[in-house]
Motif scaffolding. Structure first.
Motif, mmCIF file in Angstrom:
data_model
loop_
_atom_site.group_PDB
_atom_site.id
_atom_site.type_symbol
_atom_site.label_atom_id
_atom_site.label_comp_id
_atom_site.label_asym_id
_atom_site.label_seq_id
_atom_site.Cartn_x
_atom_site.Cartn_y
_atom_site.Cartn_z
ATOM 1 N N GLN A 173 -19.909 13.130 -23.443
ATOM 2 C CA GLN A 173 -20.077 12.635 -24.808
ATOM 3 C C GLN A 173 -21.013 11.437 -24.906
ATOM 4 O OE1 GLN A 173 -16.207 11.848 -26.453
ATOM 5 N NE2 GLN A 173 -15.446 13.924 -26.071
ATOM 6 N N GLY A 174 -21.239 10.762 -23.784
ATOM 7 C CA GLY A 174 -22.098 9.586 -23.796
ATOM 8 C C GLY A 174 -21.440 8.359 -24.373
ATOM 9 N N THR A 175 -20.120 8.344 -24.429
ATOM 10 C CA THR A 175 -19.401 7.207 -25.011
ATOM 11 C C THR A 175 -18.750 6.369 -23.907
ATOM 12 O OG1 THR A 175 -17.426 8.594 -25.296
ATOM 13 C CG2 THR A 175 -18.925 8.386 -27.169
ATOM 14 N N ILE A 176 -18.761 5.060 -24.099
ATOM 15 C CA ILE A 176 -18.136 4.147 -23.146
ATOM 16 C C ILE A 176 -16.648 4.045 -23.458
ATOM 17 C CG2 ILE A 176 -18.032 1.734 -22.423
ATOM 18 C CD1 ILE A 176 -21.062 1.624 -22.771
ATOM 19 N N GLU A 177 -15.824 4.361 -22.452
ATOM 20 C CA GLU A 177 -14.369 4.375 -22.633
ATOM 21 C C GLU A 177 -13.751 2.991 -22.433
ATOM 22 O OE1 GLU A 177 -12.451 7.348 -23.163
ATOM 23 O OE2 GLU A 177 -14.377 8.278 -23.595
ATOM 24 N N SER A 178 -14.233 2.257 -21.422
ATOM 25 C CA SER A 178 -13.663 0.932 -21.161
ATOM 26 C C SER A 178 -14.680 0.070 -20.422
ATOM 27 C CB SER A 178 -12.369 1.030 -20.343
ATOM 28 O OG SER A 178 -12.622 1.556 -19.049
ATOM 29 N N VAL A 179 -14.547 -1.232 -20.602
ATOM 30 C CA VAL A 179 -15.398 -2.228 -19.946
ATOM 31 C C VAL A 179 -14.469 -3.311 -19.406
ATOM 32 C CG1 VAL A 179 -17.171 -3.978 -20.284
ATOM 33 C CG2 VAL A 179 -17.369 -1.760 -21.441
ATOM 34 N N LEU A 180 -14.534 -3.573 -18.105
ATOM 35 C CA LEU A 180 -13.588 -4.531 -17.531
ATOM 36 C C LEU A 180 -14.227 -5.318 -16.390
ATOM 37 C CD1 LEU A 180 -10.695 -5.632 -17.517
ATOM 38 C CD2 LEU A 180 -10.096 -3.828 -15.890
ATOM 39 N N LYS A 181 -14.325 -6.621 -16.573
ATOM 40 C CA LYS A 181 -14.733 -7.528 -15.502
ATOM 41 C C LYS A 181 -13.483 -7.955 -14.728
ATOM 42 C CE LYS A 181 -18.744 -9.731 -17.679
ATOM 43 N NZ LYS A 181 -19.295 -11.035 -18.124
ATOM 44 N N HIS A 182 -13.682 -8.202 -13.454
ATOM 45 C CA HIS A 182 -12.564 -8.697 -12.654
ATOM 46 C C HIS A 182 -12.059 -10.027 -13.200
ATOM 47 C CE1 HIS A 182 -10.634 -10.724 -9.175
ATOM 48 N NE2 HIS A 182 -10.170 -9.510 -8.939
ATOM 49 N N ILE A 237 0.833 -1.199 0.000
ATOM 50 C CA ILE A 237 0.000 0.000 0.000
ATOM 51 C C ILE A 237 0.870 1.251 0.000
ATOM 52 C CG2 ILE A 237 -1.550 1.373 1.462
ATOM 53 C CD1 ILE A 237 -3.008 -1.227 2.129
ATOM 54 N N THR A 238 1.976 1.215 0.726
ATOM 55 C CA THR A 238 2.905 2.355 0.719
ATOM 56 C C THR A 238 3.625 2.455 -0.619
ATOM 57 O OG1 THR A 238 3.229 2.252 3.120
ATOM 58 C CG2 THR A 238 4.943 3.353 1.825
ATOM 59 N N TYR A 239 4.112 1.348 -1.127
ATOM 60 C CA TYR A 239 4.825 1.338 -2.414
ATOM 61 C C TYR A 239 3.854 0.904 -3.519
ATOM 62 C CZ TYR A 239 9.158 2.038 0.147
ATOM 63 O OH TYR A 239 10.156 2.566 0.932
ATOM 64 N N ASN A 240 2.803 1.728 -3.697
ATOM 65 C CA ASN A 240 1.740 1.332 -4.631
ATOM 66 C C ASN A 240 2.156 1.381 -6.093
ATOM 67 O OD1 ASN A 240 1.805 4.076 -5.043
ATOM 68 N ND2 ASN A 240 -0.129 4.483 -4.006
ATOM 69 N N SER A 241 3.265 2.038 -6.397
ATOM 70 C CA SER A 241 3.716 2.064 -7.794
ATOM 71 C C SER A 241 4.141 0.683 -8.276
ATOM 72 C CB SER A 241 4.872 3.047 -7.953
ATOM 73 O OG SER A 241 5.975 2.674 -7.140
ATOM 74 N N LEU A 242 4.353 -0.264 -7.345
ATOM 75 C CA LEU A 242 4.759 -1.612 -7.718
ATOM 76 C C LEU A 242 3.610 -2.415 -8.330
ATOM 77 C CD1 LEU A 242 6.900 -2.553 -4.571
ATOM 78 C CD2 LEU A 242 7.739 -1.873 -6.821
ATOM 79 N N TRP A 243 2.360 -1.977 -8.089
ATOM 80 C CA TRP A 243 1.237 -2.812 -8.511
ATOM 81 C C TRP A 243 0.068 -2.070 -9.153
ATOM 82 C CZ3 TRP A 243 -3.285 -1.623 -5.803
ATOM 83 C CH2 TRP A 243 -3.119 -0.916 -4.617
ATOM 84 N N THR A 244 -0.042 -0.758 -8.988
ATOM 85 C CA THR A 244 -1.206 -0.059 -9.529
ATOM 86 C C THR A 244 -1.244 -0.076 -11.059
ATOM 87 O OG1 THR A 244 0.038 2.014 -9.243
ATOM 88 C CG2 THR A 244 -1.596 1.458 -7.565
ATOM 89 N N GLY A 245 -0.090 -0.196 -11.699
ATOM 90 C CA GLY A 245 -0.073 -0.261 -13.161
ATOM 91 C C GLY A 245 -0.823 -1.471 -13.695
ATOM 92 N N ALA A 246 -0.857 -2.552 -12.901
ATOM 93 C CA ALA A 246 -1.555 -3.766 -13.340
ATOM 94 C C ALA A 246 -3.070 -3.595 -13.328
ATOM 95 C CB ALA A 246 -1.164 -4.943 -12.443
ATOM 96 N N LEU A 247 -3.556 -2.531 -12.666
ATOM 97 C CA LEU A 247 -4.996 -2.306 -12.590
ATOM 98 C C LEU A 247 -5.540 -1.566 -13.806
ATOM 99 C CD1 LEU A 247 -5.343 -1.231 -8.849
ATOM 100 C CD2 LEU A 247 -5.906 -3.448 -9.852
ATOM 101 N N LYS A 248 -4.660 -0.927 -14.543
ATOM 102 C CA LYS A 248 -5.120 -0.145 -15.683
ATOM 103 C C LYS A 248 -5.585 -1.078 -16.794
ATOM 104 C CE LYS A 248 -1.936 3.642 -14.646
ATOM 105 N NZ LYS A 248 -0.777 4.427 -15.113
ATOM 106 N N PRO A 249 -6.743 -0.776 -17.402
ATOM 107 C CA PRO A 249 -7.232 -1.644 -18.489
ATOM 108 C C PRO A 249 -6.314 -1.598 -19.692
ATOM 109 C CG PRO A 249 -8.575 0.347 -18.291
ATOM 110 C CD PRO A 249 -7.649 0.336 -17.112
ATOM 111 N N LYS A 250 -6.027 -2.764 -20.239
ATOM 112 C CA LYS A 250 -5.170 -2.846 -21.427
ATOM 113 C C LYS A 250 -6.005 -2.567 -22.681
ATOM 114 C CE LYS A 250 -1.523 -4.182 -19.098
ATOM 115 N NZ LYS A 250 -2.082 -4.030 -17.745
ATOM 116 N N ALA A 251 -5.342 -2.001 -23.658
ATOM 117 C CA ALA A 251 -6.032 -1.708 -24.917
ATOM 118 C C ALA A 251 -6.454 -3.012 -25.594
ATOM 119 C CB ALA A 251 -5.121 -0.911 -25.839
ATOM 120 N N ALA A 252 -7.695 -3.081 -25.999
ATOM 121 C CA ALA A 252 -8.217 -4.297 -26.634
ATOM 122 C C ALA A 252 -7.638 -4.454 -28.033
ATOM 123 C CB ALA A 252 -9.738 -4.240 -26.703
ATOM 124 N N LEU A 253 -7.357 -5.701 -28.401
ATOM 125 C CA LEU A 253 -6.828 -5.964 -29.733
ATOM 126 C C LEU A 253 -7.886 -5.683 -30.795
ATOM 127 C CD1 LEU A 253 -4.872 -9.285 -29.039
ATOM 128 C CD2 LEU A 253 -3.956 -6.956 -29.204
#
Length: 360
Positions: A292-301, A197-213
């Protein structure tokens, strides 16, 4: 010095010196967990009545306008049968007609603010959280070493030794070993998650949604219209329960900002529970651009990568956020037992180390 002797030295001496910090963290953790449990038992006198999509849209629109400082609007669930407008440390509970039931701040509770900052940084500002983090990591290592040392000479569990019969060092040590084995796994998780939790830069990047192919064509909603946008989001997961809507986080200004005619885009996060009885609630989310009414990302756990799934549990495993009350009860009990076994170890180590030196 053999490896086993070195591990015993590390377990005893490092464990002794970090015991002070760990005792502070665990005792305050018992208090914070108890407060959380008490909050969860308070239903504000409400019975669970689900809202329609039209009611949810009206609720979001009116409450964000009424309480501009609030960042999240939560709808009634079986666990919390009332509407809640909240931001960090503050919450306002309302009934389904949007009448205010209560307004609370965690820091208004007796001793809460002191306990929270003792738990977080020992009341010594920014440097304290790093001391806490490394002490927690050392505590996790000491826990693993303790399990290994027990495994080498294991003779099974003896429940009758869990509680000390007297204050003699041998009785306290046996209790330390037995109780330590029972809570070793959750205690290790609490230690490591506290460090992360203190060194959150080690893991928060994994939470960002990846661009869909492949680009998925999601329905476009009416701009600045909550009913249209919540309806579009619900259509993507028709069987899921729409739990909450959160504002985008504002980025603090770090200096003069260049003049621009482009307004900041309001991308809201809409949280869902896809399955009943899940441990981590509000884990499925849709991001939608309100202007804009546009959906930016959709992500299930369930669609996250393994690293993303692990990262999404870092904070919930530590403080019970969006976890069942039973889990909060578990980690509160672990903190209480951890306080006992650390107290036993401090007493026995002091007696065996410092008392012998005085005697000689």
């Amino acid at each position: 010095m053999s490896m086993v002797s070195a591990l015993k030295w590390f377990h005893n001496w490092v464990g002794f010196f970090i015991s002070i910090t760990m005792l502070i963290v665990l005792t305050t953790g018992v208090y914070l967990g108890s407060v959380d449990l008490l909050k969860r038992t308070d239903n504000k006198g409400q019975a669970f009545v689900p809202l329609t999509l039209e009611q949810k849209a009206d609720t979001v629109s009116r409450l964000f306008e009424r309480y501009p400082s609030m960042s999240t609007i939560r709808f009634p669930t079986e666990h919390t049968p009332y509407i809640q407008a909240s931001t960090r440390g503050k919450a306002i509970a309302l009934d389904n007609q949007l009448n205010e039931l209560s307004s609370s701040s965690s820091f208004d509770l007796p001793f809460y603010e002191t306990a929270f900052w003792l738990h977080r940084n020992f009341l010594i500002d920014n440097g304290g959280k790093y001391i806490n983090a490394w002490a927690s990591l050392a505590g996790g290592i000491v826990t693993l070493i303790g399990i290994y040392l027990w495994w080498r000479v294991r003779k099974g569990f003896r429940l009758k030794q869990s509680l000390p019969k007297n204050t003699r060092s041998s009785s306290l040590l046996k209790s330390h070993i037995q109780l330590g084995l029972f809570i070793s796994v959750p205690l290790f998780i609490l230690c490591v998650s506290g460090f992360l939790i203190t060194y959150n830069s080690l893991w928060t990047g994994a939470l960002k949604p990846k661009a869909a192919l492949e680009q998925v064509a999601y329905p476009v909603s009416q701009a600045n219209d909550w009913l249209s946008q919540l309806t579009s989001a619900q259509q993507i997961w028709p069987e899921a329960e729409l739990i909450s809507v959160s504002k985008p986080r504002s980025t603090p200004n770090k200096g003069p900002q260049p003049d621009t005619d482009t307004p900041q885009q309001l991308v809201y996060s809409i949280q869902f529970d896809q399955h009943q009885g899940v441990w981590l609630r509000e884990a499925d989310r849709i991001s939608i651009n309100y202007q804009q009414g546009t959906i930016e990302s959709v992500l299930k756990h369930s669609d996250r990568s393994f690293a993303g799934k692990v990262a999404s549990f870092v904070r919930p495993l530590h403080d019970g956020l969006n976890m069942p009350a039973s889990y909060v009860m578990l980690i509160t009990l672990v903190s209480l037992i951890g306080t006992l076994i650390l107290s036993f170890s401090v007493v026995t180590f002091s007696r065996r180390t410092f008392s012998r030196k005085k005697a000689s």
